[in-house]
Design a protein around this motif. Structure first.
Motif, PDB file in Angstrom:
ATOM      1  N   ASP A 137       0.861  -1.175   0.000  1.00 55.67           N
ATOM      2  CA  ASP A 137       0.000   0.000   0.000  1.00 55.67           C
ATOM      3  C   ASP A 137       0.898   1.225   0.000  1.00 55.67           C
ATOM      4  O   ASP A 137       2.115   1.133   0.262  1.00 55.67           O
ATOM      5  N   SER A 138       0.357   2.371  -0.309  1.00 59.54           N
ATOM      6  CA  SER A 138       1.141   3.600  -0.349  1.00 59.54           C
ATOM      7  C   SER A 138       0.334   4.747   0.230  1.00 59.54           C
ATOM      8  O   SER A 138      -0.887   4.666   0.365  1.00 59.54           O
ATOM      9  N   ALA A 139       1.034   5.816   0.570  1.00 61.38           N
ATOM     10  CA  ALA A 139       0.403   7.029   1.106  1.00 61.38           C
ATOM     11  C   ALA A 139       1.272   8.224   0.683  1.00 61.38           C
ATOM     12  O   ALA A 139       2.480   8.085   0.507  1.00 61.38           O
ATOM     13  N   PRO A 140       0.692   9.395   0.528  1.00 58.95           N
ATOM     14  CA  PRO A 140      -0.712   9.753   0.776  1.00 58.95           C
ATOM     15  C   PRO A 140      -1.673   9.308  -0.326  1.00 58.95           C
ATOM     16  O   PRO A 140      -2.877   9.397  -0.163  1.00 58.95           O
ATOM     17  N   TYR A 141      -1.136   8.864  -1.465  1.00 57.37           N
ATOM     18  CA  TYR A 141      -2.001   8.412  -2.552  1.00 57.37           C
ATOM     19  C   TYR A 141      -2.051   6.894  -2.508  1.00 57.37           C
ATOM     20  O   TYR A 141      -1.112   6.213  -2.889  1.00 57.37           O
ATOM     21  N   SER A 142      -3.158   6.357  -2.019  1.00 56.78           N
ATOM     22  CA  SER A 142      -3.236   4.922  -1.742  1.00 56.78           C
ATOM     23  C   SER A 142      -3.320   4.104  -3.023  1.00 56.78           C
ATOM     24  O   SER A 142      -4.082   4.414  -3.946  1.00 56.78           O
ATOM     25  N   TYR A 143      -2.491   3.060  -3.073  1.00 51.35           N
ATOM     26  CA  TYR A 143      -2.571   2.049  -4.124  1.00 51.35           C
ATOM     27  C   TYR A 143      -2.388   0.700  -3.440  1.00 51.35           C
ATOM     28  O   TYR A 143      -1.295   0.357  -2.993  1.00 51.35           O
TER      29      TYR A 143
END
Length: 611
Positions: free
Chosen positions: A294-300
């Motif tokens: 997962d990633s942040a601040p742009y979630s994938y």
């Protein structure tokens, strides 16, 4: 790339270094009883294995001072890596120049894979938990099925034996690196056990100086547990578990954002081994590997789960070994850009093997039939022969076929095409080796032809849901040839252990005639270590030729040479110290265009392990 220092050595000097190492040096002879399991899924003496295998034990891992599994592998013949920044960033491992997704990876027998990117998530594999690594170069699909087109990496965590043995180690290094690891292992009666946990933090360095000037650090937490029960002399149960969590900063598209990636890797395995007679034994296992990103601040968000079941049979009769296995693999993908209704598949397989070792001869034959729930049947086979024609000398030859099933993302994402075919390979290789009283020479020549290679094609379409016509789609559009020669030599002279390897390879796109991306035509290493009093002192030289960052071969990545030093010594009966300097010359180089590498780094580690 430019250099931060004037250090540099020509790659052309490596053949001379190899000849010197071979003529004047001598390595410590291998243990006669050392065994490997990865080549055929059967425990074999290393000396009987026909395949091209390297074993790395815990002592060598600690001495290397490496902070990631990929760095350990990159020190071995036939292996390169490409990385987007620091140790916790996206990493690709090329075995004999093959695509990273063409190497099958197992942890204690549990397959780990990403059905998004294809292949293992190398930056999520926790080096602190690893006791041993076995690397098999060359296809092994006739044993393992899909994925093993370029090689197999098997990672083993610590197994308990003997009295209760605790250990604690701490380390610190450049870029704010801090490591701590603690664990214990042992056995009591019919039970053996091992438990370990580790924490690693780094403030990092600026991985993309030209676009987002900030430090990209990481925080890794990992733990392993292993429990064995020797029910009686003929039956044994083993349970293994691993958890790894990586929180890594990276540079996204918007400067100033605190972009982070979160990798969670978990494995569970349960195995029952039974010896029914002196000739016949079985192994039944069930396992699950889960890879979550997962990633942040742009979630994938993307999550892969691989569940496997294996029923393996061995029957020995004199010099003959027959094996038969039934295996089932279930892949599941949860991805924000795939079609939810079709995000899984399964493969059922029957694998047969025959091994024969008698005097100067060794033969290994394998056949496997896989049935995929989506694309149908796929058969693979391999044949390998070794002949010890003179004292210390051994010639080998092998041929085999392999395949890699398209990932679920390649088939069912917005860029996917459900009708994609498996990538298929045909490999041949010959080898010549000499080993006597610690002196070793080796030569392996190979050619691996891959058809229906899957690439992303910009501007093509339509894809699975019609959205890919503008952006592009995956397609079976390429053919590749991975061919080359690996030379190795090792000996000992005047108390100094020397070893060297040279890889001359041609990873090439057969349709365009161009060199495949991020792989050099030449790479090599030379290492030496010796003891001075209580100190073990070592140095290694790593050389790599130029590569290209793009398929058109217009973005050239310059070659480089790195010098690494290490020293270790016991401080007291239960204490030891490790010191290491990597990239002594502070060489400025890149394995991926636009991404920096760490430069000169220092590391100091202290370990307490009562005996």
């Amino acid at each position: 790339m430019t250099s931060r220092s004037s250090f540099g050595l020509p790659l052309a000097a490596l053949p001379l270094a190899l000849s010197v190492a071979g003529a004047q040096a001598q390595t410590t002879p291998p243990q006669l009883r050392e065994t490997v399991v990865t080549a055929t899924r059967v425990v074999q003496p290393l000396m009987d294995v026909v395949a091209d295998v390297t074993v790395v034990d815990r002592e060598a891992i600690e001495r290397s001072g490496a902070v990631a599994v990929a760095d350990v592998l990159a020190r071995l013949p036939g292996v390169e890596l490409a990385r987007n920044g620091g140790a916790a960033s996206v990493t690709g491992v090329f075995v004999r120049g093959a695509e990273p997704r063409f190497t099958a990876v197992f942890i204690d027998g549990v397959r780990v894979d990403s059905q998004s990117t294809g292949g293992a998530t190398w930056n999520a594999l926790p080096l602190a938990q690893i006791d041993r690594i076995e690397l098999v170069r060359g296809p092994a699909a006739a044993v393992y099925g899909s994925d093993a087109m370029g090689g197999v990496v098997q990672i083993f965590t610590r197994k308990g034996e003997g009295a209760f043995a605790p250990s604690v180690s701490v380390g610190a290094g450049s870029h704010g690196l801090r490591q701590v690891q603690a664990g214990f292992s042992g056995s009591s009666g019919t039970i053996d056990y091992a438990l370990s946990a580790a924490d690693e933090r780094s403030t990092g360095f600026d991985s993309q100086p030209g676009s987002n000037p900030d430090r990209d650090g990481h925080h890794n937490r990992s733990a392993t547990a292993r429990l064995g029960w020797q029910i009686n002399p003929a039956h044994r149960l083993d349970a293994t578990a691993l958890s790894s969590r990586v929180n890594a900063q990276y540079d996204g598209y918007v400067p100033g954002d605190d972009d982070r990636s979160f990798h969670h890797l978990n494995t569970l395995g349960l195995t029952w081994q039974a010896r029914w007679t002196d000739s016949y034994q079985t192994r039944v296992s069930a396992s699950r590997g889960r890879d979550r990103y997962d990633s942040a601040p742009y979630s994938y968000l993307t999550e892969t789960t691989v569940t496997s079941y294996l029923f393996h049979n061995e029957w020995r009769q004199g010099a003959h070994l027959f094996t038969a296995a039934l295996e089932r693999r279930e892949d599941e993908l949860d991805n924000v850009s795939t079609t939810p209704a079709i995000s899984g598949r399964h493969q059922d397989a029957l694998a047969l093997g025959y091994g024969w070792v008698a005097g100067a001869h060794a033969l290994q034959l394998n056949l496997r039939h896989d049935r995929d729930s989506e694309f149908g049947d796929k058969g693979t086979g391999s044949a390998a022969y070794a002949y010890s024609f003179a004292p210390g000398w051994r010639a080998t030859a092998s041929a085999g076929t392999a395949f890699r099933a398209p990932t679920l993302y390649q088939r069912f994402s917005v860029y996917g095409v459900p009708s994609l075919k498996p990538e298929s390979g045909r490999n041949v290789e010959v080898g010549l080796r000499y080993a006597h009283q610690g002196t070793a020479y080796g030569l392996v020549a190979y050619r691996n032809l891959v058809s229906d290679l899957i690439n992303y094609v910009p501007g093509s379409g339509p894809c699975a849901n019609g959205m890919g016509e503008y952006a592009g789609c995956y397609a079976n559009v390429a053919r590749a040839r991975y061919s080359g020669v690996t030379l190795s030599a090792a000996r000992r002279v005047a108390g100094v252990h020397l070893s060297a390897s040279l890889d001359l390879q041609s990873p090439r796109d057969l349709d365009t005639g161009l060199q495949l991306v991020r792989r050099a035509k030449r790479h090599a290493s030379l290492a030496a270590d010796t003891r001075v009093g209580e100190w073990l002192l070592g140095a290694e030289l790593k050389l790599s030729g130029a590569r290209f960052n793009d398929t058109a071969n217009t973005q050239r990545l310059g070659g480089y040479g790195l010098v690494n030093l290490h020293a270790s010594t016991p401080l007291a009966p239960d204490w030891s110290l490790l010191l290491r300097i990597d990239n002594l010359g502070d060489k400025d180089y890149a394995t991926v265009r636009g991404y920096a590498t760490p430069g000169r780094t220092l590391y100091a580690g202290l370990k307490w392990a009562p005996r």
